[in-house]
Each structure stands twice: as C-alpha cells, then as structure tokens.
Design an enzyme around this catalytic site. Structure first.
Site, PDB file in Angstrom:
ATOM      1  N   ARG A 104       0.835  -1.220   0.000  1.00 24.81           N
ATOM      2  CA  ARG A 104       0.000   0.000   0.000  1.00 24.81           C
ATOM      3  C   ARG A 104       0.864   1.264   0.000  1.00 24.81           C
ATOM      4  NH1 ARG A 104      -3.039  -3.500  -0.767  1.00 24.81           N
ATOM      5  NH2 ARG A 104      -5.237  -3.653  -0.171  1.00 24.81           N
ATOM      6  N   SER A 131     -10.538  -0.294   3.005  1.00 25.41           N
ATOM      7  CA  SER A 131      -9.838  -0.497   4.280  1.00 25.41           C
ATOM      8  C   SER A 131      -9.388   0.842   4.828  1.00 25.41           C
ATOM      9  CB  SER A 131      -8.600  -1.366   4.076  1.00 25.41           C
ATOM     10  OG  SER A 131      -8.940  -2.614   3.542  1.00 25.41           O
ATOM     11  N   GLU A 167      -4.684   3.685   6.408  1.00 22.87           N
ATOM     12  CA  GLU A 167      -4.285   3.359   5.041  1.00 22.87           C
ATOM     13  C   GLU A 167      -4.795   4.452   4.101  1.00 22.87           C
ATOM     14  OE1 GLU A 167      -5.025   1.497   1.103  1.00 22.87           O
ATOM     15  OE2 GLU A 167      -6.613   1.584   2.560  1.00 22.87           O
TER      16      GLU A 167
HETATM   17  N1  EPU Z   1     -11.212 -10.611   9.556  1.00 25.57           N
HETATM   18  C1  EPU Z   1     -11.970 -10.750  10.678  1.00 25.57           C
HETATM   19  N2  EPU Z   1     -12.942  -9.826  10.920  1.00 25.57           N
HETATM   20  C2  EPU Z   1     -13.179  -8.777  10.103  1.00 25.57           C
HETATM   21  C3  EPU Z   1     -12.381  -8.629   8.949  1.00 25.57           C
HETATM   22  C4  EPU Z   1     -11.399  -9.560   8.692  1.00 25.57           C
HETATM   23  O1  EPU Z   1     -11.796 -11.682  11.453  1.00 25.57           O
HETATM   24  O2  EPU Z   1     -14.085  -8.008  10.394  1.00 25.57           O
HETATM   25  C5  EPU Z   1     -10.205 -11.639   9.236  1.00 25.57           C
HETATM   26  C6  EPU Z   1     -10.700 -12.479   8.049  1.00 25.57           C
HETATM   27  O3  EPU Z   1     -11.482 -13.549   8.475  1.00 25.57           O
HETATM   28  C7  EPU Z   1      -9.410 -12.949   7.430  1.00 25.57           C
HETATM   29  C8  EPU Z   1      -8.460 -11.790   7.722  1.00 25.57           C
HETATM   30  O4  EPU Z   1      -9.018 -11.040   8.795  1.00 25.57           O
HETATM   31  O5  EPU Z   1      -8.933 -14.099   8.085  1.00 25.57           O
HETATM   32  C9  EPU Z   1      -8.221 -10.921   6.510  1.00 25.57           C
HETATM   33  O6  EPU Z   1      -9.459 -10.389   6.056  1.00 25.57           O
HETATM   34  P1  EPU Z   1      -9.772 -10.121   4.510  1.00 25.57           P
HETATM   35  O7  EPU Z   1      -9.369 -11.302   3.691  1.00 25.57           O
HETATM   36  O8  EPU Z   1     -11.155  -9.636   4.414  1.00 25.57           O
HETATM   37  O9  EPU Z   1      -8.765  -9.000   4.078  1.00 25.57           O
HETATM   38  P2  EPU Z   1      -8.100  -7.756   4.827  1.00 25.57           P
HETATM   39  O10 EPU Z   1      -6.741  -8.144   5.268  1.00 25.57           O
HETATM   40  O11 EPU Z   1      -9.026  -7.249   5.875  1.00 25.57           O
HETATM   41  C10 EPU Z   1      -6.928  -6.834   2.698  1.00 25.57           C
HETATM   42  C11 EPU Z   1      -6.868  -5.521   1.952  1.00 25.57           C
HETATM   43  C12 EPU Z   1      -8.126  -5.339   1.120  1.00 25.57           C
HETATM   44  C13 EPU Z   1      -8.205  -6.487   0.120  1.00 25.57           C
HETATM   45  C14 EPU Z   1      -8.235  -7.806   0.916  1.00 25.57           C
HETATM   46  C15 EPU Z   1      -8.176  -9.024   0.003  1.00 25.57           C
HETATM   47  C16 EPU Z   1      -5.487  -4.043   3.308  1.00 25.57           C
HETATM   48  C17 EPU Z   1      -5.438  -2.848   4.209  1.00 25.57           C
HETATM   49  N3  EPU Z   1      -6.709  -4.412   2.897  1.00 25.57           N
HETATM   50  O12 EPU Z   1      -8.010  -6.712   3.627  1.00 25.57           O
HETATM   51  O13 EPU Z   1      -7.980  -4.126   0.386  1.00 25.57           O
HETATM   52  O14 EPU Z   1      -9.369  -6.376  -0.673  1.00 25.57           O
HETATM   53  O15 EPU Z   1      -7.072  -7.890   1.786  1.00 25.57           O
HETATM   54  O16 EPU Z   1      -6.914  -9.155  -0.548  1.00 25.57           O
HETATM   55  O17 EPU Z   1      -4.444  -4.609   3.002  1.00 25.57           O
HETATM   56  C18 EPU Z   1      -8.357  -1.783   0.489  1.00 25.57           C
HETATM   57  O18 EPU Z   1      -7.137  -1.634   0.462  1.00 25.57           O
HETATM   58  O19 EPU Z   1      -9.126  -0.790   0.561  1.00 25.57           O
HETATM   59  C19 EPU Z   1      -8.915  -3.124   0.506  1.00 25.57           C
HETATM   60  C20 EPU Z   1     -10.219  -3.358   0.618  1.00 25.57           C
END
Ligand code: EPU
Length: 342
Positions: free
Chosen positions: A164, A233, A329
């Site tokens: 990012r 995010s 972010e």
């Molecule tokens: N999780 C929870 N509770 C929540 C949200 C997430 O327990 O409320 C857990 C999920 O179960 C999973 C882990 O956290 O095990 C990761 O969650 P998720 O796969 O939804 O992705 P993220 O890490 O929260 C990142 C990016 C997203 C991108 C997704 C998929 C960042 C800051 N965000 O989110 O990007 O779509 O991975 O690759 O790195 C963005 O940058 O705006 C964005 C949406």
C-alpha cells in the site's frame, strides 16, 4: 456589513461528492484537468491537492486550498511477441479498465477487479487484493511536475512500490500529477489462486471466471461506496517483527497472519478490531462496517470529527488490548493538507 462579510465561508467548492466517504467539506478552488494542454498553466501552490475519484481520501475538515481533479482519459494498446503493452491516462476508471482488458483477452488484473478509484491512484498506493499488487505489472509512471513545469517519468524500479505504498504517496512528491500509467501483461497468463476465497477454483479457471469470482467476493464483504459511503480499508494490516508476531500468536491462537518475504509477519487488522468488540460500533454518524471491521462507513450524516473520534477509539482500544498501533491506510486531509496523524 463588514461583520457579515467576515463570516462568509472562504471555501466555496463542495467536496462531499468528490470523495467516496462523502464527508461534508469544501475547498477554495477546484479545477478539473481533462487535457494535457492545461498542465503547463496550472503552476504550483503549496496548498494544492491532487485528487482522482477520491476513493482513498477523506476530507475531515474544509481544505484551505486548491484541488486538481484528474480527468485525463485514454487507453492505448500495443503488443510484442511476449506481452501486451497498455498505456492508460490517469483519469480512467480502474474497474472499467480491468473489464475492458479482460474482454480484449489481456489478462493479469482479475484479482484487482472492482477496486474503486482511478488508474492514476493505482500506483500511488500500489493497490492490491487477493495476492496481486498492481506494481507487478507497471513498467513506468508518467507525471507532470507542477513545481518545475515539466513532464517526468519513472521506471518501475524508481517507484518504490511496497505494501500500500509508493514514492507518490509520500508528501515530498505531492507536486506530481500522474498523467499516465504504463503496464506490461505477459501473454503467458497464470491465475493467482493462493487466497482462501479463490483456492477452490480449478487451475484451469478462465480469466473471466476468476474476475467474476473476485467481484462476487468483494460484493459479499465490502460495502458498495455508491450505496454506503466508505473508502475501503481504513487501516493498513500491521507488519510486525517475527518475535512480536509469535508472541501475539501464542496469546491469540486464531489471529490470521501472513509471513512476508523479508521475514516480517503481517497480521489482520480487521480481526483485531472485531475481536476487540468493535465490529458494528457507531460513533456519531460514522461506524465500523458490520461485514468487514477494517472498513469504516459514513451512515449518512458523519462529520470529519466523528470519523476521527471513531478511528482514534479503534486505535486506542486495539493498542491497549494487543500492543499494536494501527496506521491509517487512507489519506486524511485537514485544513492545510495531508494529515500526519489522526
Ligand atoms: N477478519 C476478521 N474480521 C473482520 C475482517 C477480517 O476476522 O471483520 C479476518 C478475516 O477472516 C481474514 C483476515 O481477517 O482471516 C483478513 O481479512 P480479509 O481477507 O477480508 O482482508 P483484509 O486483510 O481485511 C486486505 C486488503 C483489502 C483487500 C483484501 C483481500 C489491506 C489494508 N486491505 O483486507 O484491500 O481487498 O485484503 O486481498 O491490506 C483496500 O485496500 O481498501 C482493501 C479493501
């Protein structure tokens, strides 16, 4: 009369419809840049801010300055034996580009489908999703240097792409208006299916089917900014040293973690926020999204103060509970420009 004049707001251009979090805010001057011939005429002032579709920017106060909205359009495609070379003007919409390329048989961006925002914003924060980052496909970024009034161009290795992050996100490069992004997509395409949500797809999946799955997954988890104002995010996933991460994982066995090539470990901020009991938490008109705790939303009447107060509550609660400081972010804009901290 004099008194009346003094209380007239200086800011006249509303910004609420110019950023997807839709906070009430205004700026003093707003210029849409839709033709390259405008560039030499713009000049530089320290209170200039460059905006694409505003999907990663929150105006938490009235901005006392000038906003340049990037509306440059155009896509051109050539090919070599090995790859498709695609040059795109910065004001094109990202998701439309992903769809257009997919329909033309040019593959690579499927995992990045439905990410809101413009093409010019993609390199700024090196957008990424489901195991793919845009920096992998970028060969060069072109821009206009508003201070020196001349075009500039950086090869991929000069863009300092990270998680990012790129050089363009740093304040010292804020005088660069990105004009176009150049991509190379190898003709030998391989789907990236490493993420849990995609891992049941067969290795023979078509690029169209993969793109469709990514769209479905995003629609299930992430609120559509045209229906519920948000900026994706809000915080980054924190990157910890291995020792720090190991300690945390011993105490919290279900903490999702992702080892990085440099030995550090990224952990899921959304999990920390949810486990801290903040999923769905509301403060004023702002709230933590009920499906994805890493996304903050504007329930319709949020103010900049609500968002700041909510984000600070999340930071403090998560820090007190896990000893991890979450960093925004999104770009937060206050009266004098980019905020250093919340
Ligand atoms: N999780 C929870 N509770 C929540 C949200 C997430 O327990 O409320 C857990 C999920 O179960 C999973 C882990 O956290 O095990 C990761 O969650 P998720 O796969 O939804 O992705 P993220 O890490 O929260 C990142 C990016 C997203 C991108 C997704 C998929 C960042 C800051 N965000 O989110 O990007 O779509 O991975 O690759 O790195 C963005 O940058 O705006 C964005 C949406």
């Amino acid at each position: 009369m004099t008194e009346d004049l003094q209380i007239q707001p200086k800011s006249q251009f509303e910004l609420s419809s110019r950023h997807s979090f839709a906070l009430p805010a205004a700026c003093e001057q707003l210029i849409e840049v839709s033709a390259m011939v405008q560039l030499p005429l713009l000049g530089w002032t320290a209170n200039t801010l460059i905006l694409g579709e505003g999907t990663n920017t929150l105006f938490i106060e009235n901005f006392q300055g000038r906003v340049l909205v990037n509306k440059l359009k155009g896509v051109s495609i050539t090919e070599t034996e090995q790859a498709f070379l695609v040059s795109v003007k910065a004001g094109e919409n990202w998701h439309q580009l992903v769809i257009q390329l997919n329909q033309q048989g040019i593959y690579g961006l499927e995992n990045l489908a439905l990410i809101p925002g413009s093409v010019g914003a993609a390199p700024v924060q090196n957008i990424g999703a489901y195991g793919v980052e845009v920096g992998t496909f970028i060969t060069a970024v072109e821009g206009w240097d508003l201070i020196n009034n001349k075009p500039v161009r950086w090869a991929n290795s000069e863009c300092e792409f990270g998680y990012r992050m790129s050089k363009f996100k740093r304040p010292e490069w804020r005088h660069i208006l990105i004009t176009s992004v150049h991509f190379s997509f190898p003709k030998a395409w391989q789907p990236v299916l490493s993420y849990k949500e995609l891992s049941d797809l067969p290795a023979t999946v078509s690029a169209g089917e993969l793109m469709q799955r990514v769209i479905e997954v995003r629609q299930m988890k992430l609120p559509d900014p045209t229906k519920l104002s948000n900026a994706g995010s809000f915080f980054k996933n924190p990157t910890l040293s291995k020792q720090q991460a190991d300690k945390l994982r011993q105490a919290h066995l279900h903490l999702p973690f992702y080892p990085q090539p440099n030995g550090q470990v990224k952990i899921a901020a959304g999990w920390l926020i949810e486990q801290a009991g903040l999923k769905g938490f509301q403060l004023g008109g702002a709230g933590v999204h009920t499906n994805q705790a890493l996304v903050l939303v504007n329930n319709g009447n949020a103010t900049g103060e609500d968002v700041q107060a909510l984000a600070k509550t999340i930071q403090t609660t998560v820090y007190e509970r896990y000893g991890v400081m979450l960093e925004p972010e999104v770009r937060l804009i206050k009266a004098h420009g980019l905020a250093e901290a919340l």
